[in-house]
Design a protein around this motif. Structure first.
Motif, PDB file in Angstrom:
ATOM      1  N   HIS A  99      -2.434   2.864  -8.126  1.00 45.35           N
ATOM      2  CA  HIS A  99      -3.490   2.861  -7.128  1.00 45.35           C
ATOM      3  C   HIS A  99      -2.867   2.666  -5.757  1.00 45.35           C
ATOM      4  O   HIS A  99      -1.831   2.012  -5.606  1.00 45.35           O
ATOM      5  CB  HIS A  99      -4.502   1.755  -7.429  1.00 45.35           C
ATOM      6  N   LEU A 100      -3.478   3.233  -4.727  1.00 45.77           N
ATOM      7  CA  LEU A 100      -2.934   3.144  -3.373  1.00 45.77           C
ATOM      8  C   LEU A 100      -2.724   1.703  -2.914  1.00 45.77           C
ATOM      9  O   LEU A 100      -1.856   1.426  -2.099  1.00 45.77           O
ATOM     10  CB  LEU A 100      -3.849   3.872  -2.388  1.00 45.77           C
ATOM     11  N   LEU A 101      -3.523   0.768  -3.445  1.00 43.18           N
ATOM     12  CA  LEU A 101      -3.367  -0.643  -3.097  1.00 43.18           C
ATOM     13  C   LEU A 101      -2.428  -1.372  -4.046  1.00 43.18           C
ATOM     14  O   LEU A 101      -2.335  -2.596  -3.981  1.00 43.18           O
ATOM     15  CB  LEU A 101      -4.731  -1.338  -3.075  1.00 43.18           C
ATOM     16  N   LYS A 102      -1.764  -0.634  -4.928  1.00 44.76           N
ATOM     17  CA  LYS A 102      -0.787  -1.192  -5.863  1.00 44.76           C
ATOM     18  C   LYS A 102      -1.408  -2.234  -6.789  1.00 44.76           C
ATOM     19  O   LYS A 102      -0.769  -3.211  -7.172  1.00 44.76           O
ATOM     20  CB  LYS A 102       0.393  -1.806  -5.105  1.00 44.76           C
ATOM     21  N   ILE A 103      -2.640  -2.025  -7.186  1.00 43.88           N
ATOM     22  CA  ILE A 103      -3.327  -2.932  -8.106  1.00 43.88           C
ATOM     23  C   ILE A 103      -3.123  -2.408  -9.524  1.00 43.88           C
ATOM     24  O   ILE A 103      -3.575  -1.318  -9.871  1.00 43.88           O
ATOM     25  CB  ILE A 103      -4.829  -3.026  -7.777  1.00 43.88           C
ATOM     26  N   SER A 104      -2.443  -3.186 -10.362  1.00 45.39           N
ATOM     27  CA  SER A 104      -2.057  -2.714 -11.692  1.00 45.39           C
ATOM     28  C   SER A 104      -3.255  -2.319 -12.532  1.00 45.39           C
ATOM     29  O   SER A 104      -3.218  -1.334 -13.280  1.00 45.39           O
ATOM     30  CB  SER A 104      -1.246  -3.801 -12.416  1.00 45.39           C
ATOM     31  N   LEU A 111       3.152   9.537  -6.719  1.00 41.04           N
ATOM     32  CA  LEU A 111       2.185   9.555  -7.819  1.00 41.04           C
ATOM     33  C   LEU A 111       1.198   8.420  -7.595  1.00 41.04           C
ATOM     34  O   LEU A 111       1.490   7.257  -7.885  1.00 41.04           O
ATOM     35  CB  LEU A 111       2.916   9.402  -9.157  1.00 41.04           C
ATOM     36  N   ASN A 112       0.034   8.772  -7.056  1.00 39.28           N
ATOM     37  CA  ASN A 112      -0.927   7.765  -6.623  1.00 39.28           C
ATOM     38  C   ASN A 112      -2.312   8.033  -7.197  1.00 39.28           C
ATOM     39  O   ASN A 112      -2.657   9.155  -7.535  1.00 39.28           O
ATOM     40  CB  ASN A 112      -1.041   7.749  -5.093  1.00 39.28           C
ATOM     41  N   LEU A 113      -3.089   6.969  -7.256  1.00 39.37           N
ATOM     42  CA  LEU A 113      -4.508   7.046  -7.547  1.00 39.37           C
ATOM     43  C   LEU A 113      -5.265   6.405  -6.381  1.00 39.37           C
ATOM     44  O   LEU A 113      -4.890   5.297  -5.971  1.00 39.37           O
ATOM     45  CB  LEU A 113      -4.845   6.315  -8.849  1.00 39.37           C
ATOM     46  N   TYR A 163     -11.735   9.354 -13.116  1.00 37.02           N
ATOM     47  CA  TYR A 163     -10.787   8.747 -12.184  1.00 37.02           C
ATOM     48  C   TYR A 163      -9.346   9.143 -12.499  1.00 37.02           C
ATOM     49  O   TYR A 163      -8.563   9.460 -11.605  1.00 37.02           O
ATOM     50  CB  TYR A 163     -10.961   7.229 -12.238  1.00 37.02           C
ATOM     51  N   ASP A 164      -8.982   9.133 -13.766  1.00 31.32           N
ATOM     52  CA  ASP A 164      -7.592   9.395 -14.150  1.00 31.32           C
ATOM     53  C   ASP A 164      -7.495  10.223 -15.435  1.00 31.32           C
ATOM     54  O   ASP A 164      -6.510  10.160 -16.158  1.00 31.32           O
ATOM     55  CB  ASP A 164      -6.835   8.080 -14.327  1.00 31.32           C
ATOM     56  N   ASN A 165      -8.527  11.019 -15.711  1.00 30.97           N
ATOM     57  CA  ASN A 165      -8.610  11.694 -17.004  1.00 30.97           C
ATOM     58  C   ASN A 165      -7.632  12.847 -17.178  1.00 30.97           C
ATOM     59  O   ASN A 165      -7.485  13.378 -18.268  1.00 30.97           O
ATOM     60  CB  ASN A 165     -10.041  12.195 -17.262  1.00 30.97           C
ATOM     61  N   VAL A 214       0.868  -1.168   0.000  1.00 31.23           N
ATOM     62  CA  VAL A 214       0.000   0.000   0.000  1.00 31.23           C
ATOM     63  C   VAL A 214       0.904   1.216   0.000  1.00 31.23           C
ATOM     64  O   VAL A 214       1.893   1.265   0.723  1.00 31.23           O
ATOM     65  CB  VAL A 214      -0.906   0.027   1.238  1.00 31.23           C
ATOM     66  N   THR A 215       0.592   2.195  -0.822  1.00 29.78           N
ATOM     67  CA  THR A 215       1.333   3.442  -0.783  1.00 29.78           C
ATOM     68  C   THR A 215       0.407   4.524  -0.265  1.00 29.78           C
ATOM     69  O   THR A 215      -0.591   4.831  -0.894  1.00 29.78           O
ATOM     70  CB  THR A 215       1.855   3.841  -2.172  1.00 29.78           C
ATOM     71  N   VAL A 216       0.697   5.054   0.894  1.00 29.69           N
ATOM     72  CA  VAL A 216      -0.092   6.139   1.468  1.00 29.69           C
ATOM     73  C   VAL A 216       0.782   7.375   1.450  1.00 29.69           C
ATOM     74  O   VAL A 216       1.823   7.418   2.083  1.00 29.69           O
ATOM     75  CB  VAL A 216      -0.542   5.812   2.892  1.00 29.69           C
ATOM     76  N   LEU A 217       0.334   8.382   0.685  1.00 28.47           N
ATOM     77  CA  LEU A 217       1.173   9.532   0.394  1.00 28.47           C
ATOM     78  C   LEU A 217       2.442   9.015  -0.254  1.00 28.47           C
ATOM     79  O   LEU A 217       2.443   8.663  -1.410  1.00 28.47           O
ATOM     80  CB  LEU A 217       1.435  10.358   1.644  1.00 28.47           C
ATOM     81  N   ASN A 218       3.552   8.898   0.467  1.00 29.14           N
ATOM     82  CA  ASN A 218       4.775   8.411  -0.154  1.00 29.14           C
ATOM     83  C   ASN A 218       5.375   7.226   0.566  1.00 29.14           C
ATOM     84  O   ASN A 218       6.467   6.798   0.264  1.00 29.14           O
ATOM     85  CB  ASN A 218       5.817   9.529  -0.192  1.00 29.14           C
ATOM     86  N   MET A 219       4.665   6.686   1.553  1.00 30.76           N
ATOM     87  CA  MET A 219       5.217   5.573   2.316  1.00 30.76           C
ATOM     88  C   MET A 219       4.610   4.270   1.842  1.00 30.76           C
ATOM     89  O   MET A 219       3.396   4.116   1.797  1.00 30.76           O
ATOM     90  CB  MET A 219       4.947   5.749   3.805  1.00 30.76           C
TER      91      MET A 219
END
Length: 822
Positions: A723-728, A313-315, A784-786, A17-22
């Motif tokens: 994505h924050l959950l690292k789902i491709s 760089l997150n969604l 979402y990502d436009n 999981v990436t939250v902000l930058n961690m």
């Protein structure tokens, strides 16, 4: 549609999981409750949003004083028109929840150490880590202080009521996709959650000390202080500071006194007292660019302010665009889902932007407790009582546990006999962190949203506490300024770079630098101000800024170089400057490398790479191969110089910064250090090292080519917004964008400009912006990502900053939401 890949498989592997930058490791596959997840009535299918969805609505809700009108433009940016401030923040909270609920709540779960509640006991160490650091404690301290400020308490309460008004209306089928995937439900928002989110931002931007102090201590003990000081210097030869070197500073009101025992107990220790490793720290490149140019340098005759904060760089994106219009202010910019107000933006009179100051605000103190109960610790010759803080950690499917944390004069004890790793060996380390001291930072943005001039800007940022930031400013009246603001400790030289003795108050902080002594410049002679996370001043500033390794230097050099020669500047010029890919580090380093390369000793394939390096235009553009060659050679050189010897250390240590290696190479001095400091048995020359680096880099690049990979920089760097959950399937991958760590366009693989903004302070404000995401956090929405393709291409959107009288005349306004008090 982003959700379609889930039809084929319901076992979703979530690695990080990436939250902000961690990045937070989540472990193995997580399988959602299938009946619910796949239900046509309530499952993930319901998150698919038709492309022609209408957002028109009338919301009847309790808690408003008057009607509030929200007009959504074609990019789904809300323009909020309210008759009072509290109604505006209520609606902002509602909209944040409507479009970003899972994101904003999940971030607070991480910050408060509550991941076990939704992911089970495998996350216990992470939860304990944040609890013991004092994240909840610090948020509570700030909330208690802000509750004494009726204006701010009312603001956060109104925002909270708005979030909860949306949650109350939320039907099971409309739950954000991630709740269904992880099988839990949102809970009511509280003011504490807002302060927890702001605490996490403090950690993200000031938390390098969590690991750097520990590793620096190890390096000092391994190398000895004299050698350490050469490899991790306080000064940078190439520094171009934020404030011009000609700046004159007054006498300091605080003169920190270095303890008499510091040489033996602190700087010249031979035997290590502690060695602690910690989870991966925030990205060391967390930073930003900002600058403002005077109207004397612009075509319009008015100032232009620019800002691009560099974060993960997150969604969904960290940012959410919004305009807020009330009788007290009319403000536009980027907001944080989870917090009221605009964080970076502009209003009718001024614009502001921020970068990270990089100053050290986090220290460890080595404590001596009387016994394992940790009820008393030795301090100034007596046993002092330690308060006990108990935090309850709930665990999904298992009994809750209690975390008992000893509280000292410095703050919470983060590491002790009950929470340690193989390196700590039961030592007790207390945390002193300015974020754990009650602050009123949120009031900074509240007041900036309403500021009319330089004095208002000064008054607003004087409230800022942690983390330290560089606040750039421009106004319609023609002023430009930049000030480094925060709660900065008045330190003696090297204080806090290493773990400090906790039994002696002579090592304590001796005060916070007065706000009026923080570095600031207004309307300088060079007609611009700028910052890029470099040191704010030269050595004439009377306070210790911290070790040079915390401050990158090369973006600041190229920004100042460009701004110095630019005139007749337009907003288009500023867009081009934010996307500038010139690599100043390589400009300085390439001649050194080429000086020591003996091509007669290279093979034909190796010569080919050297030729690419020679002919490179020093730009990190998408199709350039020279930067790929340069990076591989430089990385190989660092490994040749440092790796073998630093790996001999039994404890984790940082490597010297690239700027340090370069400056030693320029002086032909690095191998004196390598031989004498790192006890190499072979007498080597700089040329030996560079030649070995070319050989290693060539082999690595040959292997890449054989595997079908490209040397083009864009493909090699392979930028992605995950994505924050690292789902491709829910991420945007393989983005065609140049830039890099030492460029103004500081785009890396998963890190870079998270919000680009340009504001020209003309009578009718001309503003542009873009961020790598979209306004809607729902992966099933076209919003979402436009923005991502425009962001990658360096294209900007004209920001619609409009009065309520003109809003209905705008062709780009597409929807209307009326909020009515029920």
């Amino acid at each position: 549609m982003r959700l379609l890949p889930f039809i084929a498989s319901t076992a979703i592997t979530i690695g990080l999981v990436t939250v902000l930058n961690m990045q937070i490791p989540l472990g193995a596959s997580k399988t959602p409750r299938l009946g619910y997840f796949l239900s046509p009535q309530q499952g993930f299918w319901q998150n698919a949003e038709p492309t022609n969805s209408s957002f028109n609505a009338q919301i009847n809700t309790r808690g408003l004083k008057n009607k509030v009108d929200v007009y959504m433009d074609e990019r789904l940016v809300p323009h909020i028109y309210a008759q009072n401030d509290l109604d505006a923040y209520y609606v902002q909270g509602f909209l944040h929840a409507k479009f970003r609920l899972w994101q904003m709540e999940f971030q607070t779960y991480v910050a408060s150490g509550r991941l076990c509640e939704i992911l089970g006991d495998s996350k216990l160490d992470i939860d304990r880590y944040f609890r013991r650091m004092g994240m909840v404690y610090g948020a509570e301290q700030t909330m208690a202080k802000m509750d004494n400020n009726r204006e701010m308490q009312a603001t956060v309460d109104a925002y909270t009521e708005g979030v909860n008004a949306y949650i109350k209306l939320l039907k099971p089928e409309d739950l954000p996709f991630e709740y269904k995937l992880l099988d839990y439900r949102p809970e009511n928002w509280t003011p504490l959650k807002t302060y927890l989110f702001l605490m996490f931002m403090s950690y993200d931007l000031s938390g390098r000390g969590v690991s750097s102090d520990l590793k620096m201590t190890n390096a000092r003990d391994y190398l000895g202080f004299e050698s350490f000081n050469q490899l991790f210097p306080n000064l940078q030869d190439s520094l171009d500071p934020i404030l011009p070197p000609s700046t004159i500073y007054g006498k300091p009101s605080i003169k920190p006194v270095k303890p008499a025992k510091s040489d033996s107990l602190y700087l010249h220790q031979v035997k290590a007292t502690v060695n602690v490793s910690s989870p991966a720290p925030p990205n060391k490149n967390n930073g930003s660019n900002n600058w403002a140019v005077s109207g004397k340098k612009t075509r319009s005759g008015r100032p232009i302010l620019c800002n691009d904060p560099h974060l993960g760089l997150n969604l969904p994106s960290l940012w959410y665009e919004v305009q807020i219009n009330t009788p007290t202010h009319n403000t536009y910019g980027a907001s944080f889902p989870g917090s009221p107000a605009v964080i970076i933006g502009f209003n009718d009179s001024i614009a502001w932007g921020v970068t990270n100051a990089g100053r050290d605000v986090f220290d460890y103190y080595d404590m001596h407790f009387r016994d394992s109960t940790m009820k008393e610790y030795w301090y100034n010759g007596v046993w002092k009582k330690a308060e006990q803080r108990v935090e309850v950690i709930k665990i999904k499917g298992k009994p809750e546990i209690e975390e008992k944390i000893a509280m000292t004069v410095y703050g919470p004890v983060m590491y002790d006999h009950s929470y340690s790793n193989e390196s700590t060996k039961g030592r007790s380390l207390a945390v002193a962190w300015t974020a754990n001291i009650a602050g009123n930072g949120l009031q900074t943005f509240y007041k900036l949203n309403r500021a009319k001039n330089f004095d208002d800007y000064q008054s607003a940022i004087s409230n800022w506490w942690c983390p330290g930031q560089n606040f750039a400013f421009a106004s319609k009246s023609g002023d430009i300024a930049i000030k480094q603001q925060g709660a900065f400790v008045a330190r003696w030289n090297r204080q806090g770079d290493f773990i400090m003795p906790g039994s002696d108050s002579s090592f304590n902080w001796q005060g916070i630098i007065p706000e009026n002594e923080n570095p600031m410049v207004r309307n300088p002679a060079r007609q611009f101000v700028s910052s890029a996370n470099q040191m704010s001043t030269d050595t004439s500033y009377p306070y210790y800024l911290g070790g040079a390794s915390a401050f990158p230097i090369y973006r600041g050099i190229i920004i100042n170089r460009k701004l110095a020669v630019l005139n007749d500047i337009t907003t288009t010029d500023m867009q081009m400057l934010q996307m500038e890919n010139v690599n100043v580090f390589a400009e300085m380093a390439r001649p050194v490398l080429l000086k020591y390369i003996n091509e007669s000793k290279l093979t034909k394939p190796q010569k080919k790479y050297v030729e690419i390096l020679k002919n490179w235009n020093l730009r990190n553009d998408i199709t350039e191969q020279g930067i790929t060659v340069f990076n591989n050679v430089w990385d190989s050189l660092e490994n040749v110089v440092w790796k073998d010897d630093f790996q001999k250390a039994a404890k984790p240590m940082p490597w010297p910064e690239s700027s340090t290696l370069l400056e030693h190479l320029l002086k032909d001095s690095v191998y004196a250090y390598a031989d004498n400091i790192l006890t190499t048995t072979k007498t080597e020359t700089i040329q030996d090292a560079v030649m070995e680096a070319v050989v290693r880099a060539s082999a690595a690049m040959d292997k890449m080519v054989m595997e079908g990979k490209k040397l083009d920089w864009g493909a090699y760097k392979d930028t992605k917004v995950e994505h924050l959950l690292k789902i491709s399937a829910l991420s945007s991958l393989h983005l065609p964008i140049g830039g890099g760590e030492n460029c103004i366009n500081a785009t890396g693989t998963v890190h870079g400009p998270s919000w680009r903004m340009i504001v020209q302070m003309t009578d009718v404000i001309e503003a542009y912006g873009v961020y790598p995401g979209g306004q809607n956090g729902n992966p099933g929405s076209k919003f979402y990502d436009n923005f991502i393709n425009s962001w990658a291409a360096g294209k900007y959107y004209r920001l619609l900053f409009i009065s309520k009288e003109d809003v209905t005349k705008q062709e780009k306004i597409k929807w209307h939401i009326a909020f009515i008090n029920a």
